[in-house]
Motif scaffolding. Structure first.
Motif, PDB file in Angstrom:
ATOM      1  N   SER A 191      -2.943  -2.503  -8.820  1.00 57.33           N
ATOM      2  CA  SER A 191      -3.744  -1.297  -8.974  1.00 57.33           C
ATOM      3  C   SER A 191      -3.292  -0.517 -10.200  1.00 57.33           C
ATOM      4  O   SER A 191      -2.134  -0.603 -10.622  1.00 57.33           O
ATOM      5  N   ARG A 192      -4.204   0.280 -10.736  1.00 54.40           N
ATOM      6  CA  ARG A 192      -3.797   1.171 -11.834  1.00 54.40           C
ATOM      7  C   ARG A 192      -2.814   2.239 -11.337  1.00 54.40           C
ATOM      8  O   ARG A 192      -2.173   2.927 -12.121  1.00 54.40           O
ATOM      9  N   LEU A 193      -2.712   2.371  -9.997  1.00 51.49           N
ATOM     10  CA  LEU A 193      -1.718   3.300  -9.451  1.00 51.49           C
ATOM     11  C   LEU A 193      -0.302   2.792  -9.710  1.00 51.49           C
ATOM     12  O   LEU A 193       0.661   3.560  -9.655  1.00 51.49           O
ATOM     13  N   SER A 210       2.275   2.217 -11.794  1.00 51.45           N
ATOM     14  CA  SER A 210       2.711   2.505 -13.155  1.00 51.45           C
ATOM     15  C   SER A 210       3.826   1.546 -13.548  1.00 51.45           C
ATOM     16  O   SER A 210       4.321   0.756 -12.731  1.00 51.45           O
ATOM     17  N   TYR A 260       5.334   3.795   2.171  1.00 54.03           N
ATOM     18  CA  TYR A 260       5.004   2.540   1.508  1.00 54.03           C
ATOM     19  C   TYR A 260       4.834   1.475   2.587  1.00 54.03           C
ATOM     20  O   TYR A 260       5.748   1.184   3.349  1.00 54.03           O
ATOM     21  N   TYR A 295       0.852  -1.175   0.000  1.00 47.50           N
ATOM     22  CA  TYR A 295       0.000   0.000   0.000  1.00 47.50           C
ATOM     23  C   TYR A 295       0.895   1.234   0.000  1.00 47.50           C
ATOM     24  O   TYR A 295       2.050   1.191   0.441  1.00 47.50           O
ATOM     25  N   ARG A 296       0.337   2.329  -0.467  1.00 52.15           N
ATOM     26  CA  ARG A 296       1.031   3.608  -0.434  1.00 52.15           C
ATOM     27  C   ARG A 296       0.136   4.602   0.304  1.00 52.15           C
ATOM     28  O   ARG A 296      -1.086   4.609   0.115  1.00 52.15           O
ATOM     29  N   TYR A 350     -10.137  -1.214   0.904  1.00 51.74           N
ATOM     30  CA  TYR A 350     -10.066   0.209   0.671  1.00 51.74           C
ATOM     31  C   TYR A 350     -10.215   0.979   1.970  1.00 51.74           C
ATOM     32  O   TYR A 350     -11.181   0.804   2.697  1.00 51.74           O
ATOM     33  N   LEU A 406      -1.783  -1.021  -3.743  1.00 51.93           N
ATOM     34  CA  LEU A 406      -0.899  -1.077  -4.907  1.00 51.93           C
ATOM     35  C   LEU A 406      -0.926  -2.458  -5.566  1.00 51.93           C
ATOM     36  O   LEU A 406      -1.164  -2.583  -6.756  1.00 51.93           O
ATOM     37  N   GLU A 433      -3.510   3.490   0.128  1.00 53.97           N
ATOM     38  CA  GLU A 433      -4.074   3.116  -1.178  1.00 53.97           C
ATOM     39  C   GLU A 433      -3.432   1.811  -1.631  1.00 53.97           C
ATOM     40  O   GLU A 433      -2.208   1.667  -1.608  1.00 53.97           O
ATOM     41  N   ASP A 466       6.317  10.411  -6.059  1.00 55.30           N
ATOM     42  CA  ASP A 466       6.429   9.094  -5.431  1.00 55.30           C
ATOM     43  C   ASP A 466       6.681   9.207  -3.933  1.00 55.30           C
ATOM     44  O   ASP A 466       6.649   8.199  -3.222  1.00 55.30           O
TER      45      ASP A 466
END
Lengths: 113, 110
Positions: free
Chosen positions: A58-60, A62, A90, A35-36, B99, A46, A44, A86
């Protein structure tokens, strides 16, 4: 201590450099999450591993981000060509089963200058 | 996303009970309700979780509404060490993501 550990706890790097973080989950936990978290926000998602398989991203996440869990034990998260955006905490978490509790590590705080 | 709604902040006096509410109107029948808390500069810490029945552990109690669209985390006697951000999450059992919202920042007043 048999909790989730993360290394390093803090990392300062210059923009454009690559960084790698490590997570050691609780030994019998087969599920591992990254997660970030940025200031003032909740974590969020990852990516997620079950054993050595990376099952969700996740689309996060990249193409500059890559995560591995080669033997189903520890995991690494690498960020290539870091950007100031960034900069974040984390977090790694592990769990034994889908409906059970997740145990978080202390996090790695990344600062990109 | 499995969204939850929580008040941004709450205050409590030390040694008094605290009731932290959470709405999760999109919860499905197999979703578990989890509560975590996070102290500054630390990772989230598991507090409690449940499915339908109320749950108690050494840290807190979890009261789940009959329709499961809301829940309340109860700290029976708040201490200064309970000051943290409390997150309510409902976990979609069909997926592996969970979430976090922005949580409730609890201040405990001595």
């Amino acid at each position: 201590d048999t909790g989730v550990s993360q290394d390093p706890r803090h990392k300062i790097t210059k923009r454009g450099q690559n960084v790698t973080f490590r997570c050691d989950p609780i030994s019998e936990h087969n599920r591992l999450y990254w997660y970030r978290q940025t200031l003032g926000q909740g974590p969020e998602f990852l990516t997620y591993f079950q054993n050595e398989a990376q099952l969700e991203k996740s689309r996060l996440l990249s193409d500059r981000f890559s995560a591995e869990r080669p033997k189903g034990s520890f995991s690494t998260l690498e960020i290539q060509r870091t950007e100031q955006g960034d900069s974040a905490m984390y977090l790694c978490a592990s769990s034994l089963a889908a409906g059970g509790g997740w145990y978080f590590g202390p996090g790695t705080r990344l600062t990109v200058t | 996303d499995a969204k939850t709604t929580q008040p941004n902040s709450m205050e409590s006096n030390e040694e008094e009970p605290v009731h932290l509410p959470c709405n999760h109107s999109t919860i499905s029948g197999t979703d578990y309700i989890h509560w975590y808390r996070q102290l500054p500069s630390q990772g989230p810490e598991y507090v409690i979780h449940g499915l339908t029945s109320n749950v108690n552990n050494r840290m807190a109690s979890l009261a789940i509404a009959e329709d499961r669209k809301s829940s309340t985390l109860i700290l029976h006697r708040a201490t200064l060490r309970d000051a943290a951000v409390y997150y309510c999450i409902h976990h979609q059992n069909t997926g592996n993501q969970f979430y976090f919202g922005t949580g409730t920042s609890l201040t405990v007043i001595p």
